[in-house]
Design a protein around this motif. Structure first.
Motif, PDB file in Angstrom:
ATOM      1  N   ARG A   1      15.070  81.219   3.876  1.00  0.00           N
ATOM      2  CA  ARG A   1      15.563  81.662   2.567  1.00  0.00           C
ATOM      3  C   ARG A   1      15.724  80.470   1.624  1.00  0.00           C
ATOM      4  O   ARG A   1      15.422  80.566   0.438  1.00  0.00           O
TER       5      ARG A   1
ATOM      6  N   ASP B   1      12.338  79.544   0.391  1.00  0.00           N
ATOM      7  CA  ASP B   1      11.883  80.532  -0.593  1.00  0.00           C
ATOM      8  C   ASP B   1      12.539  80.304  -1.953  1.00  0.00           C
ATOM      9  O   ASP B   1      11.875  80.365  -2.991  1.00  0.00           O
ATOM     10  N   ARG B   2      13.858  80.051  -1.955  1.00  0.00           N
ATOM     11  CA  ARG B   2      14.557  79.806  -3.220  1.00  0.00           C
ATOM     12  C   ARG B   2      14.031  78.546  -3.897  1.00  0.00           C
ATOM     13  O   ARG B   2      13.853  78.514  -5.117  1.00  0.00           O
ATOM     14  N   LYS B   3      13.755  77.518  -3.112  1.00  0.00           N
ATOM     15  CA  LYS B   3      13.235  76.267  -3.671  1.00  0.00           C
ATOM     16  C   LYS B   3      11.851  76.491  -4.274  1.00  0.00           C
ATOM     17  O   LYS B   3      11.545  76.005  -5.364  1.00  0.00           O
TER      18      LYS B   3
ATOM     19  N   GLU C   1      10.587  79.387  -5.386  1.00  0.00           N
ATOM     20  CA  GLU C   1      10.725  80.238  -6.570  1.00  0.00           C
ATOM     21  C   GLU C   1      11.244  79.442  -7.763  1.00  0.00           C
ATOM     22  O   GLU C   1      10.818  79.656  -8.888  1.00  0.00           O
ATOM     23  N   ALA C   2      12.177  78.529  -7.515  1.00  0.00           N
ATOM     24  CA  ALA C   2      12.713  77.718  -8.605  1.00  0.00           C
ATOM     25  C   ALA C   2      11.640  76.792  -9.176  1.00  0.00           C
ATOM     26  O   ALA C   2      11.606  76.539 -10.381  1.00  0.00           O
TER      27      ALA C   2
END
Length: 84
Positions: A39, A42-44, A46-47
């Motif tokens: 997760r 994924d956040r990295k 997406e950012a």
């Protein structure tokens, strides 16, 4: 296989091959630590792909006369050119 945790078949994490214990981890077949790592990745990602807001340059109007504030900038420049 019964509902008792002691009698369930061991489920291994598909990332690290360690046994998983919680019902959520067993259902997704990914351990809690590996899930948090996925997760975070994924956040990295997406950012990094998220569009940034464009910055709008602010016009500098402090040096202009009051009359020039109400005229369109191109109209004002044309008037100056015709005088010379």
């Amino acid at each position: 296989m019964t509902g008792q945790p002691d009698q369930q078949e061991p489920v291994l994490c598909i990332d690290c091959d360690r046994p998983v214990h919680t019902p959520q981890a067993r259902a997704r077949r990914i351990g809690a630590k590996c899930w948090r790592r996925r997760r975070a990745e994924d956040r990295k990602r997406e950012a990094a792909m998220a569009p940034t807001l464009p910055t709008m340059p602010m016009p500098r109007r402090a040096a202009q006369s009051g009359e020039a504030l109400f005229n369109h900038p191109h109209e004002h420049q044309e008037e100056v050119r015709t005088d010379g």
